[in-house]
Design a protein around this motif. Structure first.
Motif, mmCIF file in Angstrom:
data_model
loop_
_atom_site.group_PDB
_atom_site.id
_atom_site.type_symbol
_atom_site.label_atom_id
_atom_site.label_comp_id
_atom_site.label_asym_id
_atom_site.label_seq_id
_atom_site.Cartn_x
_atom_site.Cartn_y
_atom_site.Cartn_z
ATOM 1 N N PHE A 132 -29.541 31.046 39.700
ATOM 2 C CA PHE A 132 -30.689 31.071 40.598
ATOM 3 C C PHE A 132 -30.357 30.406 41.928
ATOM 4 N N PHE A 133 -29.778 29.188 41.877
ATOM 5 C CA PHE A 133 -29.465 28.480 43.109
ATOM 6 C C PHE A 133 -28.291 29.100 43.856
ATOM 7 N N SER A 134 -27.389 29.758 43.166
ATOM 8 C CA SER A 134 -26.302 30.458 43.839
ATOM 9 C C SER A 134 -26.842 31.588 44.687
ATOM 10 N N VAL A 135 -27.799 32.308 44.161
ATOM 11 C CA VAL A 135 -28.410 33.405 44.920
ATOM 12 C C VAL A 135 -29.145 32.854 46.142
ATOM 13 N N LEU A 136 -29.790 31.713 45.983
ATOM 14 C CA LEU A 136 -30.481 31.113 47.122
ATOM 15 C C LEU A 136 -29.511 30.594 48.175
ATOM 16 N N ALA A 137 -28.328 30.156 47.765
ATOM 17 C CA ALA A 137 -27.368 29.570 48.699
ATOM 18 C C ALA A 137 -26.614 30.614 49.515
ATOM 19 N N LEU A 138 -26.541 31.843 49.066
ATOM 20 C CA LEU A 138 -25.776 32.870 49.774
ATOM 21 C C LEU A 138 -26.236 33.078 51.215
ATOM 22 N N PRO A 139 -27.533 33.192 51.491
ATOM 23 C CA PRO A 139 -27.935 33.382 52.895
ATOM 24 C C PRO A 139 -27.559 32.203 53.785
ATOM 25 N N SER A 140 -27.649 30.976 53.270
ATOM 26 C CA SER A 140 -27.293 29.832 54.101
ATOM 27 C C SER A 140 -25.798 29.794 54.372
ATOM 28 N N LEU A 141 -24.977 30.230 53.413
ATOM 29 C CA LEU A 141 -23.542 30.306 53.672
ATOM 30 C C LEU A 141 -23.241 31.361 54.729
ATOM 31 N N ALA A 142 -23.922 32.477 54.660
ATOM 32 C CA ALA A 142 -23.715 33.523 55.666
ATOM 33 C C ALA A 142 -24.144 33.030 57.039
ATOM 34 N N LEU A 143 -25.233 32.267 57.110
ATOM 35 C CA LEU A 143 -25.689 31.725 58.376
ATOM 36 C C LEU A 143 -24.671 30.744 58.937
ATOM 37 N N ALA A 144 -24.120 29.896 58.084
ATOM 38 C CA ALA A 144 -23.124 28.931 58.543
ATOM 39 C C ALA A 144 -21.898 29.641 59.095
ATOM 40 N N GLN A 145 -21.488 30.742 58.470
ATOM 41 C CA GLN A 145 -20.344 31.486 58.962
ATOM 42 C C GLN A 145 -20.670 32.208 60.269
ATOM 43 N N SER A 146 -21.923 32.629 60.450
ATOM 44 C CA SER A 146 -22.267 33.399 61.634
ATOM 45 C C SER A 146 -22.573 32.523 62.840
ATOM 46 N N GLN A 147 -22.644 31.201 62.669
ATOM 47 C CA GLN A 147 -22.936 30.327 63.795
ATOM 48 C C GLN A 147 -21.845 30.407 64.849
ATOM 49 N N GLY A 148 -20.619 30.599 64.458
ATOM 50 C CA GLY A 148 -19.540 30.821 65.395
ATOM 51 C C GLY A 148 -19.175 29.620 66.235
ATOM 52 N N ILE A 149 -19.052 28.445 65.644
ATOM 53 C CA ILE A 149 -18.633 27.303 66.445
ATOM 54 C C ILE A 149 -17.193 27.502 66.873
ATOM 55 N N ASP A 150 -16.778 26.756 67.883
ATOM 56 C CA ASP A 150 -15.457 26.972 68.463
ATOM 57 C C ASP A 150 -14.317 26.396 67.629
ATOM 58 N N ILE A 151 -14.632 25.670 66.568
ATOM 59 C CA ILE A 151 -13.601 25.125 65.686
ATOM 60 C C ILE A 151 -13.589 25.940 64.398
ATOM 61 N N THR A 152 -12.416 26.410 64.018
ATOM 62 C CA THR A 152 -12.293 27.102 62.732
ATOM 63 C C THR A 152 -11.536 26.189 61.781
ATOM 64 N N CYS A 153 -12.098 25.962 60.644
ATOM 65 C CA CYS A 153 -11.472 25.093 59.642
ATOM 66 C C CYS A 153 -10.683 25.912 58.632
ATOM 67 N N ASP A 154 -10.126 27.000 59.065
ATOM 68 C CA ASP A 154 -9.340 27.878 58.210
ATOM 69 C C ASP A 154 -7.971 27.246 57.969
ATOM 70 N N PRO A 155 -7.576 27.062 56.698
ATOM 71 C CA PRO A 155 -6.270 26.463 56.411
ATOM 72 C C PRO A 155 -5.101 27.254 57.012
ATOM 73 N N ALA A 156 -5.276 28.544 57.228
ATOM 74 C CA ALA A 156 -4.191 29.359 57.789
ATOM 75 C C ALA A 156 -3.902 28.990 59.242
ATOM 76 N N THR A 157 -4.921 28.525 59.979
ATOM 77 C CA THR A 157 -4.732 28.167 61.384
ATOM 78 C C THR A 157 -4.624 26.664 61.584
ATOM 79 N N ARG A 158 -4.482 25.930 60.517
ATOM 80 C CA ARG A 158 -4.444 24.466 60.601
ATOM 81 C C ARG A 158 -3.283 23.956 61.449
ATOM 82 N N GLY A 159 -2.178 24.654 61.443
ATOM 83 C CA GLY A 159 -1.011 24.214 62.206
ATOM 84 C C GLY A 159 -1.246 24.218 63.708
ATOM 85 N N SER A 160 -2.083 25.125 64.200
ATOM 86 C CA SER A 160 -2.345 25.204 65.640
ATOM 87 C C SER A 160 -3.557 24.381 66.063
#
Length: 146
Positions: free
Chosen positions: A44-72
């Protein structure tokens, strides 16, 4: 089939009926795998959390915490990504900056100056100071002082 098994109810079918009677109707299909209350709550709570995760990803802040780009990433970006409180604080600051840009209370130069200060930091204390200074600056803008 032996003589003793005819007409007898198998113990597992009695158990299945007991499980079925305790579950809400929506979980009837899962009765065979014995859905527990914890699984139902988690689902139940996983289904409720999905929209907030999508919103967090769509905010588009200028910092990406992606481990693949951590070196740069700069030291400041790594610190922000590694510390949850800094990350939440930076997301708030970024949202404030975007709102204030739309309201034309600040300019792109103000944001660029903040990012330059932020990127110059290599310690938590430095980032904390830059974030605090931005919050103070925002408070001054809200009260009409600049």
């Amino acid at each position: 089939m032996g003589i003793g098994t005819l007409g007898r109810v198998k113990p597992e079918s009695r158990r299945r009926k007991a499980v079925d009677s305790r579950l809400p109707p929506i979980f009837g299909a899962f009765a065979d795998i014995r859905v527990t209350r914890c699984f139902a709550i988690f689902s139940f709570f996983s289904v409720l959390a999905l929209p907030s995760l999508a919103l967090a990803q769509s905010q588009g802040i200028d910092i990406t915490c992606d481990p693949a780009t951590r070196g740069s990433a700069t030291a400041a970006e790594r610190l922000i990504c590694d510390h949850a409180l800094l990350s939440m604080g930076y997301r708030r600051i970024f949202a404030d900056q975007q709102r204030m840009l739309r309201e034309q209370k600040i300019t792109d130069d103000d944001v660029a100056a903040f990012r330059k200060q932020r990127d110059a930091c290599t310690t938590l204390d430095c980032l904390d100071g830059v974030f605090s200074a931005w919050k103070q600056n925002t408070a001054n803008l809200k009260s009409g002082r600049r």
